[in-house]
Scaffold this motif. Structure first.
Motif, mmCIF file in Angstrom:
data_model
loop_
_atom_site.group_PDB
_atom_site.id
_atom_site.type_symbol
_atom_site.label_atom_id
_atom_site.label_comp_id
_atom_site.label_asym_id
_atom_site.label_seq_id
_atom_site.Cartn_x
_atom_site.Cartn_y
_atom_site.Cartn_z
ATOM 1 N N GLU C 170 -23.519 -56.042 -101.750
ATOM 2 C CA GLU C 170 -24.964 -56.304 -102.338
ATOM 3 C C GLU C 170 -25.585 -54.858 -102.333
ATOM 4 N N SER C 171 -26.522 -54.642 -103.342
ATOM 5 C CA SER C 171 -27.161 -53.420 -103.565
ATOM 6 C C SER C 171 -28.062 -52.929 -102.275
ATOM 7 N N TYR C 172 -28.745 -54.038 -101.844
ATOM 8 C CA TYR C 172 -29.703 -53.399 -100.460
ATOM 9 C C TYR C 172 -28.850 -53.012 -99.405
ATOM 10 N N ILE C 173 -27.706 -53.708 -99.104
ATOM 11 C CA ILE C 173 -26.834 -53.235 -97.982
ATOM 12 C C ILE C 173 -26.465 -51.668 -98.395
ATOM 13 N N SER C 174 -25.895 -51.398 -99.638
ATOM 14 C CA SER C 174 -25.474 -50.101 -99.990
ATOM 15 C C SER C 174 -26.748 -49.192 -99.574
ATOM 16 N N GLN C 175 -27.872 -49.616 -99.959
ATOM 17 C CA GLN C 175 -29.273 -48.892 -99.669
ATOM 18 C C GLN C 175 -29.410 -48.408 -98.136
ATOM 19 N N ILE C 176 -29.264 -49.426 -97.361
ATOM 20 C CA ILE C 176 -29.306 -49.241 -95.761
ATOM 21 C C ILE C 176 -28.240 -48.510 -95.211
ATOM 22 N N VAL C 177 -27.065 -48.680 -95.613
ATOM 23 C CA VAL C 177 -25.976 -47.952 -95.182
ATOM 24 C C VAL C 177 -26.106 -46.564 -95.565
ATOM 25 N N SER C 178 -26.485 -46.123 -96.855
ATOM 26 C CA SER C 178 -26.439 -44.869 -97.307
ATOM 27 C C SER C 178 -27.681 -43.960 -96.547
ATOM 28 N N GLY C 179 -28.745 -44.735 -96.600
ATOM 29 C CA GLY C 179 -29.865 -44.161 -95.933
ATOM 30 C C GLY C 179 -29.762 -43.867 -94.644
ATOM 31 N N SER C 180 -29.247 -44.881 -93.640
ATOM 32 C CA SER C 180 -28.790 -44.572 -92.360
ATOM 33 C C SER C 180 -27.779 -43.673 -92.118
ATOM 34 N N THR C 181 -26.967 -43.464 -92.968
ATOM 35 C CA THR C 181 -25.966 -42.193 -92.857
ATOM 36 C C THR C 181 -26.498 -40.931 -93.132
ATOM 37 N N VAL C 182 -27.572 -40.936 -94.018
ATOM 38 C CA VAL C 182 -28.074 -39.648 -94.182
ATOM 39 C C VAL C 182 -29.002 -39.300 -92.867
ATOM 40 N N PHE C 183 -29.750 -40.205 -92.471
ATOM 41 C CA PHE C 183 -30.697 -40.118 -91.255
ATOM 42 C C PHE C 183 -29.828 -39.697 -89.915
ATOM 43 N N LEU C 184 -28.878 -40.788 -89.824
ATOM 44 C CA LEU C 184 -27.770 -40.109 -88.560
ATOM 45 C C LEU C 184 -27.216 -39.077 -88.568
ATOM 46 N N THR C 185 -26.759 -38.464 -89.891
ATOM 47 C CA THR C 185 -25.984 -37.319 -89.924
ATOM 48 C C THR C 185 -26.657 -36.268 -89.470
ATOM 49 N N ARG C 186 -28.042 -36.119 -90.053
ATOM 50 C CA ARG C 186 -28.983 -35.246 -89.684
ATOM 51 C C ARG C 186 -29.381 -34.899 -88.259
ATOM 52 N N VAL C 187 -29.831 -36.228 -87.794
ATOM 53 C CA VAL C 187 -30.408 -36.234 -86.500
ATOM 54 C C VAL C 187 -29.055 -35.872 -85.411
ATOM 55 N N LEU C 188 -27.866 -36.421 -85.897
ATOM 56 C CA LEU C 188 -26.546 -35.887 -84.771
ATOM 57 C C LEU C 188 -26.470 -34.553 -85.071
ATOM 58 N N ALA C 189 -26.443 -33.993 -86.227
ATOM 59 C CA ALA C 189 -26.306 -32.631 -86.549
ATOM 60 C C ALA C 189 -27.274 -31.734 -85.727
ATOM 61 N N VAL C 190 -28.295 -32.009 -85.736
ATOM 62 C CA VAL C 190 -29.444 -31.191 -84.936
ATOM 63 C C VAL C 190 -29.457 -31.551 -83.480
ATOM 64 N N LYS C 191 -29.272 -32.730 -83.065
ATOM 65 C CA LYS C 191 -29.004 -32.971 -81.677
ATOM 66 C C LYS C 191 -27.925 -32.080 -80.945
ATOM 67 N N TYR C 192 -26.521 -32.237 -81.557
ATOM 68 C CA TYR C 192 -25.417 -31.509 -81.087
ATOM 69 C C TYR C 192 -25.151 -30.183 -81.671
ATOM 70 N N HIS C 193 -26.142 -29.614 -82.321
ATOM 71 C CA HIS C 193 -26.033 -28.166 -82.847
ATOM 72 C C HIS C 193 -24.779 -27.923 -83.776
ATOM 73 N N ILE C 194 -24.626 -29.075 -84.705
ATOM 74 C CA ILE C 194 -23.487 -29.128 -85.565
ATOM 75 C C ILE C 194 -23.869 -28.345 -86.961
ATOM 76 N N THR C 195 -23.131 -27.298 -87.204
ATOM 77 C CA THR C 195 -23.576 -26.516 -88.276
ATOM 78 C C THR C 195 -22.346 -26.105 -89.115
ATOM 79 N N LEU C 196 -22.499 -26.009 -90.629
ATOM 80 C CA LEU C 196 -21.463 -25.484 -91.166
ATOM 81 C C LEU C 196 -20.995 -24.106 -91.009
ATOM 82 N N PRO C 197 -19.892 -23.740 -91.096
ATOM 83 C CA PRO C 197 -19.512 -22.430 -90.945
ATOM 84 C C PRO C 197 -20.110 -21.512 -92.007
ATOM 85 N N ILE C 198 -20.395 -20.204 -91.618
ATOM 86 C CA ILE C 198 -20.974 -19.174 -92.468
ATOM 87 C C ILE C 198 -19.797 -18.841 -93.319
#
Lengths: 209, 209, 209
Positions: C170-198
């Motif tokens: 369903e559309s609302y599940i896509s929204q929640i999954v997608s938004g949570s993925t953005v949120f968690l990806t960023r929070v985890l990246a900052v918490k564990y100092h994950i960066t893209l290579p230069i």
């Protein structure tokens, strides 16, 4: 014979283009670069407005702006040594352009069916966005964000237009009142050194950003 | 099998993307940033043109440009140490792209119903605006405003197209003449160090601005 | 009563505006300039998306964004000395905004008839382009090209939306999954100092450019 508004449009476009060309020359741009910066200063605000309103950009309908910028270019090339003595004249011309562009921006937005709060923003954008793009191209922080009452004069003029419309006066009176308000606001602000306050933020922010 | 024009489009897009990615890497951008700068260099001019013409941007119709930039990215990652020996090749590729993009820009503008003076500006914008956005992103004064005949070659090629149309030759001949004119103008300008004059403005202006 | 999405939209817009206003204040912009940079940070990405999709920009339909930026401005003026202690709160708010804007960007692109690869780019642009314009205005190299997982989190979230759509939820599940993925990806990246290579490019390039 050109109408009064066309004469004002020429004066304003010419002055905007001159400001772009002079700043480009101070950065040692070549002739092509200086022309482009002059043109973008003159048409940038109106083009951004027209893209947002989803109407064809005005400069693509009429070679007037391209030609007027060419005159400005020629003027700078021929009279470069004397330009500095014309600074007061350019200031007046530039402010005429600012006033006219604001009125045009407000009217085109209303004509496109937008409410006044959008029209005031669009009027200010028409007047001020060209200078912002100019400053981005010459790699400087946009002047209007830091110094002088400039775009703020457009906002005041846009509000004056709105009040005229609320009162219900004729369209040409709204135009004159609004344009004069922009003109006087800027001239008086410069004359009496009236500026907006600097925003004092957290000083530590720059280091942690 | 791809057509000749598609091969040229790949070569041009690839070279434009490479130029963005290399400049981004010189500024120590991360992979994502370098990819974005490469993509914007490749599609920026055409996108600006399509927004102004009010037609859907070409890169949103076909994943070609996004994929081609990914190849350019991979190429820079794999061969970074050897890129400098390919500078002459990149120069030729880049100039092919410039020529093709100019012709495409002129044609799309004519197809949208605009007169030739608009089409010439749009052709030049298609060729050169991506590099301007690239330079704004890496926080440098746009190179094309200061050095070399670059966008000026597009203007000359656009005028060549116009002359062909006035004479009344077939469309494919106009394309070849216009594209070759862009290519030769740039190659000859670089070979013989032909540049536009620097605009000499009032030296005092920088201080008073 | 505002809906849950409207509350998220307020939080995100507020946080984006705050980030623009704070960076503008660090550069000593005046109040007008700081407001404009705040507004552009908040609406820039969505406006670029809507111009490319050829639909009316969202902020021109509803004074919400203009008013929300005014609140952000007032907040910075009143609490400037204490802002630094709220950095973690702003980080969470900003990431909520990033997640919501990504989802909105993906959905508006799908609604406009574009395929998912365009929608993912548009979602990322909605989330990240405002910050790029902000950094151009304050004359800095855009932060997202150099540091942290930011726009990359939008790309990951956009792909998550795509997978949901492929699976057929369903559309609302896509929204929640997608938004949570953005949120968690960023929070985890900052918490564990994950960066893209230069991107390591040719070091000689800068000199020859």
């Amino acid at each position: 014979m050109p109408s009064f508004v066309q004469v004002l449009d020429f004066i304003g476009t010419f002055a905007f283009a001159i400001s772009g060309i002079r700043l480009a020359s101070a950065k040692r741009f070549d002739w092509f670069g200086a022309y482009v910066v002059g043109l973008v200063t003159a048409i940038g605000g109106g083009t951004l407005r027209d893209v947002l309103l989803d109407v064809p950009p005005a400069w693509m309908q009429d070679p007037f702006y391209v030609i007027c910028t060419a005159f400005a270019m020629l003027f700078v090339i021929l009279f470069s040594k004397h330009l500095i003595h014309l600074n007061n004249t350019f200031f007046i011309f530039d402010t005429i352009g600012l006033a006219l562009f604001t009125v045009v921006g407000v009217e085109r937005s209303i004509a496109a069916g937008y409410p006044f709060w959008v029209a005031i923003i669009m009027g200010s954008m028409t007047g001020a966005a060209g200078g912002v793009i100019r400053d981005v191209f010459i790699n400087e922080i946009p002047l209007i964000f830091r110094k002088e009452i400039y775009a703020m004069a457009c906002v005041v003029g846009g509000i004056a237009y709105w009040i005229c419309a609320l009162v219900g006066v004729e369209s040409y009176i709204s135009q004159i009142v609004s344009g004069s308000t922009v003109f006087l606001t800027r001239v008086l602000a410069v004359k009496y050194h009236i500026t907006l306050p600097i925003l004092k933020g957290d000083p530590e922010h720059e280091n942690e950003a």
